[in-house]
Design a protein around this motif. Structure first.
Motif, mmCIF file in Angstrom:
data_model
loop_
_atom_site.group_PDB
_atom_site.id
_atom_site.type_symbol
_atom_site.label_atom_id
_atom_site.label_comp_id
_atom_site.label_asym_id
_atom_site.label_seq_id
_atom_site.Cartn_x
_atom_site.Cartn_y
_atom_site.Cartn_z
ATOM 1 N N PHE A 1 2.377 -1.789 13.629
ATOM 2 C CA PHE A 1 1.180 -0.981 13.861
ATOM 3 C C PHE A 1 1.475 0.135 14.861
ATOM 4 C CE2 PHE A 1 -2.806 -0.183 16.156
ATOM 5 C CZ PHE A 1 -3.633 0.156 15.098
ATOM 6 N N MET A 2 2.216 -0.204 15.899
ATOM 7 C CA MET A 2 2.504 0.775 16.949
ATOM 8 C C MET A 2 3.432 1.898 16.466
ATOM 9 S SD MET A 2 0.564 -0.174 19.298
ATOM 10 C CE MET A 2 1.070 0.920 20.602
ATOM 11 N N LEU A 3 4.162 1.673 15.390
ATOM 12 C CA LEU A 3 4.996 2.740 14.841
ATOM 13 C C LEU A 3 4.169 3.939 14.412
ATOM 14 C CD1 LEU A 3 7.485 0.851 12.476
ATOM 15 C CD2 LEU A 3 8.025 1.973 14.646
ATOM 16 N N PHE A 4 2.925 3.679 14.039
ATOM 17 C CA PHE A 4 2.094 4.717 13.465
ATOM 18 C C PHE A 4 1.361 5.568 14.483
ATOM 19 C CE2 PHE A 4 2.669 1.760 10.053
ATOM 20 C CZ PHE A 4 2.826 2.575 8.955
ATOM 21 N N GLY A 5 1.156 5.069 15.668
ATOM 22 C CA GLY A 5 0.353 5.812 16.617
ATOM 23 C C GLY A 5 -1.072 5.909 16.092
ATOM 24 N N ASP A 6 -1.692 7.061 16.194
ATOM 25 C CA ASP A 6 -3.037 7.265 15.651
ATOM 26 C C ASP A 6 -2.933 7.536 14.151
ATOM 27 O OD1 ASP A 6 -4.311 6.951 18.099
ATOM 28 O OD2 ASP A 6 -4.049 9.075 18.598
ATOM 29 N N ILE A 7 -3.611 6.721 13.360
ATOM 30 C CA ILE A 7 -3.541 6.857 11.908
ATOM 31 C C ILE A 7 -4.676 7.744 11.419
ATOM 32 C CG2 ILE A 7 -3.628 5.616 9.719
ATOM 33 C CD1 ILE A 7 -2.473 3.203 11.212
ATOM 34 N N PRO A 8 -4.335 8.850 10.770
ATOM 35 C CA PRO A 8 -5.379 9.723 10.257
ATOM 36 C C PRO A 8 -6.108 9.060 9.086
ATOM 37 C CG PRO A 8 -3.200 10.635 9.791
ATOM 38 C CD PRO A 8 -2.999 9.385 10.567
ATOM 39 N N PRO A 9 -7.409 9.315 8.952
ATOM 40 C CA PRO A 9 -8.169 8.740 7.829
ATOM 41 C C PRO A 9 -7.507 9.078 6.497
ATOM 42 C CG PRO A 9 -9.635 9.863 9.368
ATOM 43 C CD PRO A 9 -8.225 10.177 9.788
ATOM 44 N N GLY A 10 -7.430 8.060 5.626
ATOM 45 C CA GLY A 10 -6.878 8.260 4.295
ATOM 46 C C GLY A 10 -5.367 8.227 4.207
ATOM 47 N N ALA A 11 -4.690 8.067 5.327
ATOM 48 C CA ALA A 11 -3.229 8.052 5.298
ATOM 49 C C ALA A 11 -2.691 6.786 4.649
ATOM 50 C CB ALA A 11 -2.664 8.192 6.709
ATOM 51 N N ILE A 12 -3.435 5.710 4.741
ATOM 52 C CA ILE A 12 -3.039 4.463 4.102
ATOM 53 C C ILE A 12 -4.088 4.142 3.065
ATOM 54 C CG2 ILE A 12 -2.594 2.002 4.417
ATOM 55 C CD1 ILE A 12 -1.750 2.622 7.265
ATOM 56 N N SER A 13 -3.657 4.022 1.831
ATOM 57 C CA SER A 13 -4.613 3.698 0.769
ATOM 58 C C SER A 13 -4.335 2.315 0.235
ATOM 59 C CB SER A 13 -4.522 4.721 -0.359
ATOM 60 O OG SER A 13 -3.357 4.498 -1.115
ATOM 61 N N GLN A 14 -5.218 1.833 -0.602
ATOM 62 C CA GLN A 14 -5.075 0.511 -1.178
ATOM 63 C C GLN A 14 -4.303 0.568 -2.491
ATOM 64 O OE1 GLN A 14 -8.738 -1.555 -1.091
ATOM 65 N NE2 GLN A 14 -7.792 -3.529 -1.297
ATOM 66 N N THR A 15 -3.829 1.729 -2.879
ATOM 67 C CA THR A 15 -3.090 1.883 -4.109
ATOM 68 C C THR A 15 -1.670 1.369 -3.914
ATOM 69 O OG1 THR A 15 -4.358 3.884 -4.564
ATOM 70 C CG2 THR A 15 -2.353 3.540 -5.868
ATOM 71 N N PRO A 16 -1.239 0.363 -4.706
ATOM 72 C CA PRO A 16 0.121 -0.136 -4.558
ATOM 73 C C PRO A 16 1.146 0.948 -4.860
ATOM 74 C CG PRO A 16 -1.206 -1.632 -5.887
ATOM 75 C CD PRO A 16 -2.011 -0.387 -5.676
ATOM 76 N N LYS A 17 2.313 0.801 -4.245
ATOM 77 C CA LYS A 17 3.403 1.727 -4.483
ATOM 78 C C LYS A 17 3.836 1.625 -5.932
ATOM 79 C CE LYS A 17 5.724 -0.199 -1.069
ATOM 80 N NZ LYS A 17 6.787 -0.580 -0.166
ATOM 81 N N ALA B 1 0.836 -1.204 0.000
ATOM 82 C CA ALA B 1 0.000 0.000 0.000
ATOM 83 C C ALA B 1 0.867 1.248 0.000
ATOM 84 C CB ALA B 1 -0.910 0.001 1.230
ATOM 85 N N SER B 2 0.341 2.292 -0.615
ATOM 86 C CA SER B 2 1.083 3.558 -0.607
ATOM 87 C C SER B 2 1.195 4.049 0.835
ATOM 88 C CB SER B 2 0.395 4.592 -1.498
ATOM 89 O OG SER B 2 -0.895 4.888 -1.008
ATOM 90 N N PHE B 3 2.269 4.739 1.099
ATOM 91 C CA PHE B 3 2.553 5.177 2.457
ATOM 92 C C PHE B 3 3.223 6.539 2.400
ATOM 93 C CE2 PHE B 3 5.880 5.244 5.816
ATOM 94 C CZ PHE B 3 5.038 5.482 6.877
ATOM 95 N N ASP B 4 2.671 7.492 3.104
ATOM 96 C CA ASP B 4 3.195 8.843 3.136
ATOM 97 C C ASP B 4 3.999 9.028 4.417
ATOM 98 O OD1 ASP B 4 1.618 12.142 2.807
ATOM 99 O OD2 ASP B 4 3.701 11.538 3.052
ATOM 100 N N ALA B 5 5.285 8.769 4.331
ATOM 101 C CA ALA B 5 6.155 8.849 5.509
ATOM 102 C C ALA B 5 6.157 10.243 6.120
ATOM 103 C CB ALA B 5 7.576 8.432 5.134
ATOM 104 N N GLU B 6 6.107 11.247 5.280
ATOM 105 C CA GLU B 6 6.115 12.623 5.779
ATOM 106 C C GLU B 6 4.879 12.919 6.622
ATOM 107 O OE1 GLU B 6 5.890 17.024 3.848
ATOM 108 O OE2 GLU B 6 7.300 15.625 2.922
ATOM 109 N N ARG B 7 3.743 12.400 6.164
ATOM 110 C CA ARG B 7 2.490 12.640 6.895
ATOM 111 C C ARG B 7 2.544 12.086 8.320
ATOM 112 N NH1 ARG B 7 -3.591 11.584 4.633
ATOM 113 N NH2 ARG B 7 -4.634 12.535 6.393
#
Length: 127
Positions: free
Chosen positions: A109-125, A51-57
């Motif tokens: 999972f714990m690396l992320f803390g609270d995940i904001p909606p839409g931060a993880i999408s189903q679009t492959p990298k 899944a796409s992942f926005d590290a900056e976010r």
């Protein structure tokens, strides 16, 4: 449902099937379901890890990104080992490897803390 949640549900079903069990405690029905569950978990995990992942976010540092990559690899390895144990029909290994799929996922999972909606999408990298 979030793609992470689909994997989590399947992973938990596997873990709860084998948790605190001895080989003689596993029912034939439970053992018969494990090949399909292990395959499903691997398929779902492949979607999660690609899944796409926005590290900056998420404010991930280079160190945290490296840790994430290590945990993704650890989960992939744990699932492969589970599938191998299931294919071999080794109940002792199935129990051990079935429980071993949870820790790397939980840590990642714990690396992320609270995940904001839409931060993880189903679009492959894309590479």
């Amino acid at each position: 449902m979030c793609i992470r949640d689909s994997f989590h549900d399947t992973m938990e079903e596997i873990v709860l099937t084998v948790k605190d069990k001895k080989p003689g405690d596993l029912s034939q029905n439970a053992v018969a379901r494990l090949p399909d569950l292990a395959k499903k978990a691997t398929q779902e995990w492949n979607v999660v890890k690609s899944a796409s992942f926005d590290a900056e976010r998420f404010g991930f540092s280079k160190q945290k990104l490296a840790q994430r990559q290590q945990l993704l690899k650890a989960e992939t390895r744990a699932l492969k080992e589970l599938e191998q144990a299931v294919a071999a029909g080794d109940l002792v290994q199935i129990i051990q490897k079935g429980q071993a799929i949870k820790p790397p996922f939980a840590k990642s999972f714990m690396l992320f803390g609270d995940i904001p909606p839409g931060a993880i999408s189903q679009t492959p990298k894309t590479r």
